[in-house]
Design a protein around this motif. Sequence first.
Motif, short mmCIF file in Angstrom:
data_model
loop_
_atom_site.label_atom_id
_atom_site.label_comp_id
_atom_site.label_asym_id
_atom_site.label_seq_id
_atom_site.Cartn_x
_atom_site.Cartn_y
_atom_site.Cartn_z
N ILE A 271 0.88 -1.00 0.05
CA ILE A 271 0.17 0.07 -0.02
C ILE A 271 0.92 1.03 0.13
CG2 ILE A 271 -1.79 1.31 1.13
CD1 ILE A 271 -2.69 -1.44 2.53
N TYR A 272 0.60 2.06 -1.00
CA TYR A 272 1.45 3.40 -0.94
C TYR A 272 0.45 4.67 -1.09
CZ TYR A 272 4.64 -0.10 -3.00
OH TYR A 272 5.54 -1.00 -3.31
N ASP A 273 1.07 5.61 -0.57
CA ASP A 273 0.26 6.80 -0.51
C ASP A 273 0.61 7.64 -1.74
OD1 ASP A 273 2.53 8.66 1.87
OD2 ASP A 273 2.98 8.27 -0.07
N ILE B 165 -9.00 -4.83 3.11
CA ILE B 165 -8.02 -4.08 3.82
C ILE B 165 -8.88 -3.13 4.83
CG2 ILE B 165 -6.19 -2.86 3.23
CD1 ILE B 165 -6.09 -3.89 0.42
N ASN B 166 -8.40 -3.04 5.88
CA ASN B 166 -8.79 -2.18 6.85
C ASN B 166 -8.06 -0.88 6.94
OD1 ASN B 166 -9.79 -0.73 9.36
ND2 ASN B 166 -10.69 -2.69 9.92
N PHE B 167 -8.36 0.39 6.61
CA PHE B 167 -7.75 1.66 6.50
C PHE B 167 -8.38 2.55 7.79
CE2 PHE B 167 -7.07 0.18 2.49
CZ PHE B 167 -5.79 0.70 1.93
N SER B 168 -8.64 2.06 8.80
CA SER B 168 -9.22 2.92 9.81
C SER B 168 -8.27 3.59 10.54
CB SER B 168 -9.96 1.81 10.96
OG SER B 168 -9.23 0.83 11.48
N ASP B 169 -6.87 3.18 10.45
CA ASP B 169 -5.81 3.90 11.11
C ASP B 169 -5.06 4.94 10.21
OD1 ASP B 169 -4.76 0.87 13.00
OD2 ASP B 169 -6.06 2.34 13.54
N PHE B 170 -5.65 4.91 8.76
CA PHE B 170 -5.09 5.82 7.94
C PHE B 170 -6.07 7.09 7.73
CE2 PHE B 170 -2.03 3.04 7.61
CZ PHE B 170 -2.25 1.80 6.96
N PRO B 171 -5.58 8.29 7.53
CA PRO B 171 -6.11 9.60 7.15
C PRO B 171 -6.83 9.32 6.01
CG PRO B 171 -3.72 10.02 6.88
CD PRO B 171 -3.93 8.42 7.37
N PHE C 255 -2.59 3.69 -2.96
CA PHE C 255 -2.47 2.73 -4.36
C PHE C 255 -2.32 1.24 -3.52
CE2 PHE C 255 -2.32 5.75 -7.74
CZ PHE C 255 -2.14 6.81 -7.25
N VAL C 256 -2.79 0.38 -4.46
CA VAL C 256 -2.81 -0.79 -3.61
C VAL C 256 -1.96 -1.74 -4.90
CG1 VAL C 256 -4.63 -1.01 -1.88
CG2 VAL C 256 -5.00 -1.60 -4.51
#
Length: 584
Positions: A530-532, A555-561, A566-567
Motif C-alpha cells: 500500500i502506497y500513499d 483491507i482495513n484503513f481505519s488507522d489511515f487519514p 495505491f494498492v
Amino acid sequence: MIIFRHFILFLILAMFIKILRGATLFTDITIDTGILFSGASEGVCVFDYNNDGMDDILFTTRNGSSNHLYRNEGNMIFMDVSFESNIGVTMEARTAVAGDFDNDGDLDVFIGATVGESMLFENTGEGTFQDITDISGINISDQVRGSSWVDHDKDGFLDLYVGLLYEPNKLFKNNGDGTFVDVAQNIGAAGPLTAGIIMGLGFIDYDRDGDQDLFITQDNNNGNILLRYEDYGAYTDVSAISQIDLDVMGMGVAFGDIDRDGLFDFYTTNLYENSLLLNSISGVFLDISTSSGTEDIPGSMGWGTFFFDANNDGWVDIYNNNETAFGGVINSLMINQGDQTFNMLNYESGAVINNNGYGSAFSDFDQDGDLDMILVGHPSSSGSINLLRNDSDPQNWIMFKLSQLEQNIYGVGSTIELYHGNTRQLNFIGAGNGYCSQNTLNVHFGLGQETIIDSVIVFWPDGISESFSGLVFNEINYLNRGSGIAILSTTSESFLPEEIRLNDPYPNPFNNSTTLEIQVEKDTKSKLHIYDLKGQGIATFNVQLQKSIMNHYKINFSDFPSGIYFVNIQSSEFSVMKKITLLK
C-alpha cells in the motif's frame, strides 16, 4: 405537432453535436508561425535543443541550401536560429536525428548527407552547436537514408546506426570519450552487404525481451529486413521466419500497438500499396493491410509515416506523407476503430493535403495535450513545409518525460506501458523514425474519457523496469529513474493479462475498509503493498493467491487519514496496481 417537430429538431441537433464532438481536425498554420523557410526538404527532426521544455524543429535541405533550425517561442511561434546556433551549414542533407551521445544533458545532432560528407554536431549547452565530425570517427561520404541513435549494447552510451544506399550500413559504437568505431559487420548489423537499397529504419523491442531490435525497409522489391538482437551481443536475421520480408518497395516505417495487446506492430509506406504487419507473441507477423483498410489509395508514393493518437481516444492512428507529384495521391490520415480496422478521413479533416511530401514528425508543439504534425517535402501548391495544429475535440490525455541519471539521460530505447481500467497501452522512445525524421522524445497517450490511471511501467533501455503511480492526467508527468517501484521481471511477458486479474476494489471511494478481488492462473506467493499519493510505502502484507478461484482480500484503513492510496499486488512474475480513495 409543434412539440413533436421541436423534439425531432432536438434529436437532429444532438446527433450533429455528437458528430462534431468526435471530430478529428487539423489546421495548417504555417504562414502564422514564423517558419519562413521554403525549399526542397526531405527530413525533419523534432527535439528540444535548448532544454526549455518546448520542442524545436530542424529541417534538412537539398539543392545547395542550408539546414534550418527554428526555436519554439511558445504559442506556435518559431524563430529562425540556424546561423546563430552554428548548425545552419550549407550541405546536401537528407536526415537528422538527435541524441545525447556524451551524456551531458543536452541533445546532439547527426545530419546525414545525400552528397558529400555527413556531419556530427555536439550541443555546447549554450544554444550553439560545434562540428566534431573529424574527431568523432563518424566519417561517411556515401548516400545516407535512414539513421537512428540507439544504445544497442546497454552500456549507457548512445550509438549511431546509419543506413546507406548501395553500401553496407554502419553501426558506430560509442567509446564513451567522444569517439566512435564502426562495428556493424562484426555483430551482423550491416544489413545487405551488396546493392542494398535502404530507405527507412528504426529500433524497437518487437519481441519484448528487453533489448533493441532493428527493422529496415528496402526499395525495389528487395524485401524488408528484421534483425533480432541476441543475448550474446550480435544480431540475427529473422526476416523470413517472422514473415516481414515482403516483396515491396518500402520507404518509411512506423511502430505502434494498434490492438493494445502489448506488442508493437509494424507499418511501412511503399510505392503503391502500404503494409500493416500485426505482431504476435510467437514473433510471427500477419499482413492485415487489406482487411484493416490501411493500404492507402492505389498509386500512392508514401514516405514519412507514424503511429500517433490523433484524437486522444486511446487508440493509435496512422498518418502518411505522400509524394503527390509522383502519382497525384494526397496524404492520408487513418483513424483506428479499435477492431483492427481503420477509417480514412477526407479533406475536411485538414490533414489530407497535396504537399508533395517526404519526411514528417509529430509533437505537442503548443503543449495543449494533443499531437501536432510537421511535414516536409519538395515545392508544391501547398508549399514544402506544413505545420498542422491539432484542433480535434478535447479528450483526456497524459504525457511523460523520462530521465535517467548520468547515462542515456533521455531514456532513448525505453518501452512504456500505461494501465488504466482494464486497458493497457504501449509506447516507446525512439531517436530516428518514419522516413529520415524524428518525432518528439516525450511519450504521449490519449485517454478518451478515462480519468483514473492505475500505473505506468517503464522498461528502461538496459532491461531494468519500474512502476510509477500517483499519475496526473491532462498534464506532463516526469518519470525519473529510481523514483518508481522496481520490478523484478525485465520483460513484458509477466504483465500479459492471462497471468493475473485485479478487479476494481469495492467499494471505492470507501470508508474504513475496501475489498480486492484477484484471479491468477497458478498458485502464487505474493505481496500486497500500500502506497500513499507520494509513492511512499505505508504497509506490506504477505498474500497467498490460489488458482481457479476468486481471491478476496479485505483491507482495513481505519488507522489511515483520508486521501488517495495505491494498492499493488506483486510477485516475481507480475505487478498490478489500483488507485483507491479513502473518505472518512
